[in-house]
Design a protein around this motif. Structure first.
Motif, PDB file in Angstrom:
ATOM      1  N   GLU A  36      41.668  -8.079 -49.947  1.00 18.96           N
ATOM      2  CA  GLU A  36      41.446  -6.800 -50.686  1.00 18.96           C
ATOM      3  C   GLU A  36      42.069  -6.794 -51.895  1.00 18.96           C
ATOM      4  OE1 GLU A  36      41.326  -3.069 -48.282  1.00 18.96           O
ATOM      5  OE2 GLU A  36      40.403  -4.239 -46.643  1.00 18.96           O
ATOM      6  N   VAL A  37      41.639  -6.409 -52.950  1.00 17.01           N
ATOM      7  CA  VAL A  37      42.316  -6.116 -54.210  1.00 17.01           C
ATOM      8  C   VAL A  37      42.180  -4.696 -54.723  1.00 17.01           C
ATOM      9  CG1 VAL A  37      42.579  -7.025 -56.451  1.00 17.01           C
ATOM     10  CG2 VAL A  37      41.829  -8.704 -54.540  1.00 17.01           C
ATOM     11  N   ASN A  38      43.492  -4.436 -55.346  1.00 17.35           N
ATOM     12  CA  ASN A  38      43.414  -3.025 -55.991  1.00 17.35           C
ATOM     13  C   ASN A  38      42.230  -2.773 -56.998  1.00 17.35           C
ATOM     14  OD1 ASN A  38      45.843  -2.351 -54.687  1.00 17.35           O
ATOM     15  ND2 ASN A  38      47.129  -2.902 -56.173  1.00 17.35           N
ATOM     16  N   ALA A  39      41.800  -1.699 -57.079  1.00 15.05           N
ATOM     17  CA  ALA A  39      40.740  -1.384 -57.841  1.00 15.05           C
ATOM     18  C   ALA A  39      40.849  -1.423 -59.381  1.00 15.05           C
ATOM     19  CB  ALA A  39      40.105   0.023 -57.715  1.00 15.05           C
ATOM     20  N   ASP A  40      42.325  -1.161 -59.625  1.00 14.12           N
ATOM     21  CA  ASP A  40      42.891  -1.396 -61.184  1.00 14.12           C
ATOM     22  C   ASP A  40      43.064  -3.011 -61.529  1.00 14.12           C
ATOM     23  OD1 ASP A  40      45.058  -1.796 -59.462  1.00 14.12           O
ATOM     24  OD2 ASP A  40      46.414  -0.894 -60.802  1.00 14.12           O
ATOM     25  N   CYS A  41      42.675  -3.856 -60.830  1.00 11.52           N
ATOM     26  CA  CYS A  41      42.833  -5.375 -61.113  1.00 11.52           C
ATOM     27  C   CYS A  41      41.791  -5.920 -61.427  1.00 11.52           C
ATOM     28  CB  CYS A  41      43.189  -6.181 -59.749  1.00 11.52           C
ATOM     29  SG  CYS A  41      43.437  -7.986 -59.939  1.00 11.52           S
ATOM     30  N   ASP A  42      41.712  -6.560 -62.649  1.00  9.87           N
ATOM     31  CA  ASP A  42      40.573  -6.975 -63.432  1.00  9.87           C
ATOM     32  C   ASP A  42      40.138  -8.417 -62.886  1.00  9.87           C
ATOM     33  OD1 ASP A  42      38.376  -7.656 -65.156  1.00  9.87           O
ATOM     34  OD2 ASP A  42      39.566  -7.572 -66.930  1.00  9.87           O
ATOM     35  N   GLU A  48      43.036 -13.047 -62.518  1.00  7.87           N
ATOM     36  CA  GLU A  48      42.599 -11.683 -62.949  1.00  7.87           C
ATOM     37  C   GLU A  48      42.999 -12.012 -64.675  1.00  7.87           C
ATOM     38  OE1 GLU A  48      45.636  -8.603 -62.031  1.00  7.87           O
ATOM     39  OE2 GLU A  48      47.230  -9.919 -61.778  1.00  7.87           O
ATOM     40  N   PRO A  83      47.570 -13.062 -52.588  1.00  9.31           N
ATOM     41  CA  PRO A  83      47.849 -12.222 -51.595  1.00  9.31           C
ATOM     42  C   PRO A  83      48.573 -12.521 -50.416  1.00  9.31           C
ATOM     43  CG  PRO A  83      45.654 -12.081 -52.393  1.00  9.31           C
ATOM     44  CD  PRO A  83      46.186 -13.422 -52.725  1.00  9.31           C
TER      45      PRO A  83
END
Length: 128
Positions: free
Chosen positions: A69-75, A11, A22
């Motif tokens: 799956e990755v949080n939406a706020d992770c770039d 990220e 993860p």
């Protein structure tokens, strides 16, 4: 040791690139570039797996890369697989060493077996 491939997420951060796994909370790495972050991730993974094995923590099986799956706020810059060595069970062996060498090892090592295993890994890594 068995080779395993754990999914990692690279990220973008305020000062470069971070890497997290993860499947392995707390296992992180970083780099100034994406390439550097990916390369550093392998060292972080192997260190993390070694510490888990040393403390008897169970090492999970790696997730499928596309299932993470990755949080939406992770770039997210990249999803990669990172090679690691799953430590095997310890096997007792008997070796012979010159007494002076053994005394020198004992002066610097808190754990003789770990010291010899680390030295062997370092030498083998140089041969790769």
């Amino acid at each position: 040791m068995a080779t395993v491939y754990f999914p990692a997420i690279i990220e973008r951060g305020p000062e470069g690139f971070g890497v997290f796994f993860p499947d392995l909370p707390g296992c992180v790495s970083a780099g100034d570039t994406v390439n550097e972050a990916a390369i550093n991730a392998e060292e972080a993974l192997n260190g993390h797996l070694s510490v888990m094995a040393e403390y008897g923590d169970p090492i999970p099986d790696p997730s499928e890369l596309n299932a993470v799956e990755v949080n939406a706020d992770c770039d997210v810059v990249a999803r990669i697989l990172v090679r690691g060595e799953r430590p095997g069970k310890a096997v007792r062996v008997q070796i012979s060493l010159e007494d002076g060498l053994l005394a020198r090892i004992d002066r610097v090592a808190s754990n003789r077996s770990r010291f010899l295993a680390d030295a062997a890994r370092a030498k083998l890594a140089m041969a790769d």
